[in-house]
Design a protein around this motif. Structure first.
Motif, short mmCIF file in Angstrom:
data_model
loop_
_atom_site.label_atom_id
_atom_site.label_comp_id
_atom_site.label_asym_id
_atom_site.label_seq_id
_atom_site.Cartn_x
_atom_site.Cartn_y
_atom_site.Cartn_z
N THR A 178 0.85 -1.20 0.00
CA THR A 178 0.00 0.00 0.00
C THR A 178 0.88 1.24 0.00
OG1 THR A 178 -0.15 -0.03 2.42
CG2 THR A 178 -1.92 -1.11 1.19
N ASP A 181 -1.33 8.60 -0.66
CA ASP A 181 -1.19 9.73 -1.58
C ASP A 181 -1.11 11.04 -0.80
OD1 ASP A 181 -3.76 10.36 -0.80
OD2 ASP A 181 -4.71 9.77 -2.68
N HIS A 187 -3.79 3.61 -1.05
CA HIS A 187 -4.00 2.94 -2.33
C HIS A 187 -3.30 1.58 -2.30
CE1 HIS A 187 -5.39 6.49 -4.83
NE2 HIS A 187 -4.99 7.08 -3.70
N VAL A 189 -1.17 -1.21 -4.18
CA VAL A 189 -0.16 -1.09 -5.24
C VAL A 189 0.47 -2.45 -5.51
CG1 VAL A 189 2.03 -0.02 -5.90
CG2 VAL A 189 0.34 1.31 -4.63
N ASP A 212 -1.01 1.15 -9.53
CA ASP A 212 -2.17 1.35 -8.65
C ASP A 212 -3.27 0.35 -9.01
OD1 ASP A 212 -4.27 2.22 -7.10
OD2 ASP A 212 -3.93 4.35 -7.49
N THR A 214 -6.00 -0.19 -6.87
CA THR A 214 -7.07 0.01 -5.87
C THR A 214 -8.43 -0.40 -6.40
OG1 THR A 214 -5.81 1.86 -4.96
CG2 THR A 214 -8.14 1.71 -4.34
#
Length: 512
Positions: A178, A181, A187, A189, A212, A214
């Motif tokens: 993760t 941001d 997010h 990853v 990414d 998510t």
């Protein structure tokens, strides 16, 4: 000898001049740096050649010193031109490749970073920097786990340190992690570390790449949740079916025991059916009384009394001049008249239906009887079923019992209405041949199975759901038509509809 030298010098000058022209033309088209130097060198060489010509023609005896100077200048210039053509072109190619690499590096949608062998970050693309909010080069030289991408989780920092150690040993590492941001949102990853070696197989860089995932992760978690729910539902339904199957087996055993009793009673039922045929006439009157009861005669009489008052009031209002020329009053009076006529028609239909006179004693207008039956079914047909009538244009009369014929067509039309689940159509067509009146009633309903078409006139046989009929309607209709010397026929197709054909002797052709 001097003349030969001069001629050779002149020819050399001309060749040098043409070479210089060609070089400058190409320089103008391509504007290449090494050609500029080459052109300058040729100009210097051309100048030395011209001075050499002047020297041998005694025009310029002291030009030898200038010629030597120009010869000295020519050599380094030509060397620089050669260097520029070889080394300079390679340098420009290298710069162009580096610019192309940076363009790809910064424009990719993935997070990409370049680390040294110790795990300190050297470069990061604009996608990764914009994601975390880094400006300029403030991340450079920082140990990668200590950058802002990982500050949200000590556990993820520790995992990354372990990954850097593995990559430092020459292994490619990939795992799901993760990142946070710049707005503080976590997010998911898909992260990887790849080692880069030089020509001597020494580790020089580590490439860090993240994608990414998510949305993919959220979708996957949602699918897993739905999968779990479906598994729970299937397990529950399986258990219910197993329980139901066990109960059904018990009931089958009970039904098997009862089947013997039913078979024994079947012979008694056959005998009972014979008795029922003998009492068909009494059942006809009983069914009519059950459907209408005392309401038919009593209500019809009671409705007629107030109806006469309304008709009298309507006639009186119609004769007064008070409403003359008043369009709204005229419309209201017409509405009263329409309603009175409608009620009178219903009362007439009820009276006709409840008549009890001997068979074949009356003149029966089949068109009027069908219309009376449609009036009685109006509330069930309205806004649901379209009626299409195609009546024979001439007289359509037979002998018989008016009340019985009302019962016949009321039953047939009622069955057609009940066969249509939602909206549909009923077509009524009358015609005749030399001996019979022919009435066909077709509906757009659900139809009747082929196996059942020959049983529908049997007493107590019904295709309706329990509680919606006892199976005597068409049996009684069949008896009435047979009693009047007619015939009853059925045609049906499942999901397309049913056609009932009634054939009655014409007036003047009484059956024996």
């Amino acid at each position: 000898m001097e003349n030969y030298i001069v001629i050779i010098a002149i020819i050399s000058s001309i060749i040098l001049f043409l070479s210089a022209v060609i070089v400058f033309v190409r320089f103008y088209r391509e504007r290449t740096q090494f050609k500029i130097l080459l052109g300058v060198a040729l100009i210097v060489l051309l100048a030395g050649s011209i001075i050499n010509v002047f020297e041998h023609t005694a025009i310029l005896q002291s030009a030898e010193e200038f010629e030597q100077i120009l010869s000295i200048l020519f050599l380094p210039i030509i060397i620089f031109a050669i260097y520029e053509s070889i080394i300079g072109e390679q340098l420009r190619t290298h710069i162009k490749s580096e610019q192309m690499f940076k363009g790809i590096f910064n424009q990719t949608f993935s997070f990409v970073g370049l680390l040294n062998s110790e795990g300190r970050i050297l470069e990061a693309n604009s996608t990764a920097c914009d994601f975390i909010g880094y400006d300029n080069d403030e991340y450079k030289g920082v140990f990668f786990p200590e950058t802002r991408w990982w500050k949200h989780s000590a556990e993820e920092m520790k995992n990354l340190e372990g990954a850097i150690k593995q990559a430092g040993q020459g292994k490619t590492v990939r795992y799901e992690t993760t990142n946070i941001d710049k707005d503080g949102k976590i997010h998911y990853v898909d992260f990887s570390l790849k080692p880069i070696h030089d020509s001597r197989d020494r580790l020089i860089y580590l490439i860090a790449e993240g994608r990414d995932i998510t949305e993919i992760k959220s979708t996957r978690l949602e699918l897993e949740k739905h999968k779990k729910n479906l598994e729970d539902i299937v397990e529950k339904r399986t258990l219910e079916l197993k329980t139901a199957n066990e109960e059904l087996q018990l009931k089958n055993e009970t039904l098997y025991e009862k089947n013997t009793i039913i078979n024994e009673q079947n012979a008694k039922l056959v005998s009972t059916l014979i008795d029922l045929k003998e009492t068909q006439t009494q059942l006809l009157q009983a069914e009519k009384m059950a459907s209408l009861g005392v309401l038919t005669a009593g209500v019809a009489h009671e409705i007629n009394n107030p109806l006469n008052y309304i008709v009298g009031a309507y006639e009186a209002l119609k004769q007064k001049d008070t409403h003359s020329g008043d369009e709204e009053a005229e419309m209201l009076l017409d509405a009263i008249k329409t309603g009175v006529d409608r009620v009178a028609g219903i009362v007439k239909s009820l009276n006709q239906f409840s008549r009890d006179t001997p068979a074949e004693n009356e003149e029966c207008n089949i068109h009027e009887i069908i219309d009376d039956s449609l009036v009685m079914l109006h509330s069930r047909l309205n806004n649901k079923i379209e009626i299409h009538k195609n009546y024979f244009k001439d007289s359509f009369v037979t002998f018989g019992n008016v009340g019985n014929f009302h019962q016949v067509f009321l039953n047939i039309l009622s069955n057609a209405e009940q066969a249509i689940n939602e909206k549909g159509k009923i077509w009524i067509k009358t015609t005749k041949n030399d001996n019979y009146l022919i009435i066909t009633i077709t509906d757009s309903g659900k139809g009747i199975e082929k196996d059942a078409i020959n049983k529908i006139t049997d007493p107590f046989y019904t295709t309706k759901d329990p509680g919606e009929g006892i199976g005597l309607g068409l049996s009684i209709v069949f008896g009435i038509i047979k009693e009047h010397g007619g015939r009853l026929e059925f045609e049906s197709e499942v999901n397309k509809g049913t056609t009932v054909t009634v054939m009655l002797p014409q007036k003047g052709m009484k059956h024996e």
